[in-house]
Design an enzyme around this catalytic site. Structure first.
Site, PDB file in Angstrom:
ATOM      1  N   LYS A  96       0.807  -1.221   0.000  1.00  0.00           N
ATOM      2  CA  LYS A  96       0.000   0.000   0.000  1.00  0.00           C
ATOM      3  C   LYS A  96       0.841   1.273   0.000  1.00  0.00           C
ATOM      4  O   LYS A  96       0.425   2.298  -0.520  1.00  0.00           O
ATOM      5  CB  LYS A  96      -0.930   0.017   1.219  1.00  0.00           C
ATOM      6  N   GLU A 118      -9.698   5.960   3.358  1.00  0.00           N
ATOM      7  CA  GLU A 118     -10.495   4.892   3.963  1.00  0.00           C
ATOM      8  C   GLU A 118      -9.538   3.726   4.213  1.00  0.00           C
ATOM      9  O   GLU A 118      -8.494   3.626   3.573  1.00  0.00           O
ATOM     10  CB  GLU A 118     -11.610   4.455   3.014  1.00  0.00           C
ATOM     11  N   SER A 384       1.622  -9.806  -0.802  1.00  0.00           N
ATOM     12  CA  SER A 384       1.291  -8.386  -0.721  1.00  0.00           C
ATOM     13  C   SER A 384       1.608  -7.759   0.628  1.00  0.00           C
ATOM     14  O   SER A 384       1.829  -6.560   0.714  1.00  0.00           O
ATOM     15  CB  SER A 384      -0.194  -8.180  -1.054  1.00  0.00           C
TER      16      SER A 384
HETATM   17  C1  LIG Z   1      -5.184  -3.985   1.319  1.00  0.00           C
HETATM   18  C2  LIG Z   1      -4.483  -5.261   1.104  1.00  0.00           C
HETATM   19  C3  LIG Z   1      -4.855  -6.143   0.086  1.00  0.00           C
HETATM   20  C4  LIG Z   1      -6.072  -5.949  -0.772  1.00  0.00           C
HETATM   21  O1  LIG Z   1      -6.080  -4.803  -1.550  1.00  0.00           O
HETATM   22  P1  LIG Z   1      -5.744  -4.801  -3.084  1.00  0.00           P
HETATM   23  O2  LIG Z   1      -6.017  -3.409  -3.484  1.00  0.00           O
HETATM   24  O3  LIG Z   1      -6.645  -5.795  -3.760  1.00  0.00           O
HETATM   25  O4  LIG Z   1      -4.318  -5.161  -3.216  1.00  0.00           O
HETATM   26  C5  LIG Z   1      -4.098  -7.273  -0.115  1.00  0.00           C
HETATM   27  N1  LIG Z   1      -3.041  -7.545   0.665  1.00  0.00           N
HETATM   28  C6  LIG Z   1      -2.657  -6.726   1.672  1.00  0.00           C
HETATM   29  C7  LIG Z   1      -1.487  -7.108   2.503  1.00  0.00           C
HETATM   30  C8  LIG Z   1      -3.367  -5.572   1.925  1.00  0.00           C
HETATM   31  O5  LIG Z   1      -2.973  -4.760   2.922  1.00  0.00           O
END
Ligand SMILES: *Cc1c(COP(=O)(O)O)cnc(C)c1O
Length: 403
Positions: A96, A118, A384
């Site tokens: 993010k 948000e 992610s």
């Molecule tokens: C917010 C988040 C997501 C989901 O959001 P996307 O916009 O679909 O990437 C996935 N993995 C993590 C670690 C997150 O913090």
């Protein structure tokens, strides 16, 4: 409209449509705001000074490039070659921050000093609060009350960083409701406020802009894979999908490479047909949510169905228009991964590689159990984020893992 930024990789037109999805469905009061954002993004997207500042923060502050790690024991377990893109090693623990830095830099260029956001799992809120601390800007984060309760560590981090966290009590008190509140705030304060959206959702140009700020992920993957394997293109790229930003970043530089198969993993919750799910692409019908035409989980008469997932970051009844298009056009495959499958994948990665993934990322890892890959395949999985924020959920649900 003049001065639009036309993206060289995304299948998007100048009005923000991906096929029939996308666009900007916004109240009158936000028209000039969105138009100014369009102009600013068009102006700075390829501006050398802007890019230099962004790239330098990504390297010196975020810690990029993040490693592309060959997961030897996991590869052996599944009988294929698995490379993990380690977004969990970004400063603040998830992808993010890539978007937060780009968006807040843009806000500064536009002379806006009040930043709103948000957040679901709290990762986007933490990322934005972090960048606001770094740049000395006011920060207000809307968060569903349910998420405030289940993601306490991130709430505490945001507060320590100086952000104001506003719990939202409407709906089922999760991401959708927080987004509604943030949009409401933006409508009331259009002049001084910049709304940093945390995913590839919202009215145009947000989906395109966020995808662009996340595209560094696949730019690095191509380069790193080439030096690790001699091949720039993997056979598969797998990412979880809430709104779609980490998937957009991981897919971006492969979208025009038909040999690279793209797999998005969405959250099935207790099961696609259980009524307790966030499998938007499997169940959604075309509709409008948060300013964009996309697939939305809705009743026959168009009421939004409350989503459910064990993972706060995937608990959303819509999906970004890019992904609605990639899925319906057949460019990407979409897997539906249940809570239980995600938990099991998280424990496996932890025990085999010593990496505790975010619950969201665990949905991408679970694709390895659903699909058989060939021994010669190169499979890149986007991790992610890291799992620190989810420890409580992992420990409370360890009994669901049957090993
Ligand atoms: C917010 C988040 C997501 C989901 O959001 P996307 O916009 O679909 O990437 C996935 N993995 C993590 C670690 C997150 O913090």
């Amino acid at each position: 409209m003049e001065n639009r930024f036309i993206d060289p990789f995304l299948p998007v037109d100048e009005n923000g449509y991906y096929g029939t999805f996308g666009g900007a469905y916004i109240p009158e009061i936000l028209h000039s705001n969105v138009e100014k954002l369009n102009e600013a993004f068009a102006k700075y997207a390829d501006d050398p000074d802007f890019i230099a500042e962004y790239d330098q923060l990504l390297s010196d502050y975020v810690g990029r490039p993040t490693p592309l790690y060959y997961a030897k024991r996991l590869s052996k377990h599944y009988g294929t070659s698995i490379y993990l893109k380690r977004e969990d090693l970004c400063h603040t623990g998830a992808h993010k921050i890539n978007n937060a830095i780009g968006s807040v830099l843009l806000a500064k260029r536009m002379g806006k000093n009040r930043i709103i956001a948000e957040t679901g799992a709290g990762q986007h809120g933490v990322a934005v609060a972090t960048v606001c601390a770094l740049m000395g800007l006011e920060c207000i984060v809307y968060m569903g009350a349910t998420d405030v309760a289940r993601q306490q560590p991130n709430v505490e981090r945001m507060k320590m960083l100086g952000a104001k966290v506003v719990p939202v009590e409407s709906g089922n008190k999760t991401l959708k409701d927080a987004t509604n509140e943030a949009i409401r705030d933006w409508c009331c304060n259009p002049a001084d406020t910049f709304y940093v959206i945390g995913s590839t959702v919202g009215p145009h140009p947000y989906p395109q802009m966020v995808a662009r700020f996340q595209s560094v992920i696949s730019r690095e993957i191509r380069k790193q894979l080439k030096s690790l394997t001699g091949r720039e293109l993997p056979d598969y790229v797998v990412a979880c999908i809430g709104g779609g930003s980490n998937a957009a970043g991981a897919f971006y530089h492969f979208l025009k490479e038909p040999s690279v198969k793209l797999i998005a993993a969405e959250a099935a919750g207790l099961g696609v047909d259980s009524g307790e799910t966030a499998a938007t692409i499997h169940l959604g019908k075309e509709g409008i949510i948060h300013g964009s035409r996309t697939l939305v989980m809705q009743t026959e008469d168009g009421q939004i169905v409350e989503p459910y997932s064990i993972s706060a970051g995937l608990d959303y009844p819509g999906v970004g228009p890019l992904h609605a298009y990639l899925a319906t056009s057949g460019r990407a495959d979409v897997a539906a991964v249940s809570d239980r499958e995600a938990l099991s994948a998280a424990y496996l990665l932890t025990r085999l590689e010593g990496i505790i993934p975010a619950l969201e990322s665990s949905h991408a890892l679970a694709v390895l159990d659903q699909k058989k890959f060939n021994p010669e395949d190169i499979v890149v999985i986007n991790v992610s984020g890291r799992g620190d924020k989810d420890m409580h959920t992992y420990l409370a649900n360890g009994n669901l893992i049957d090993d």
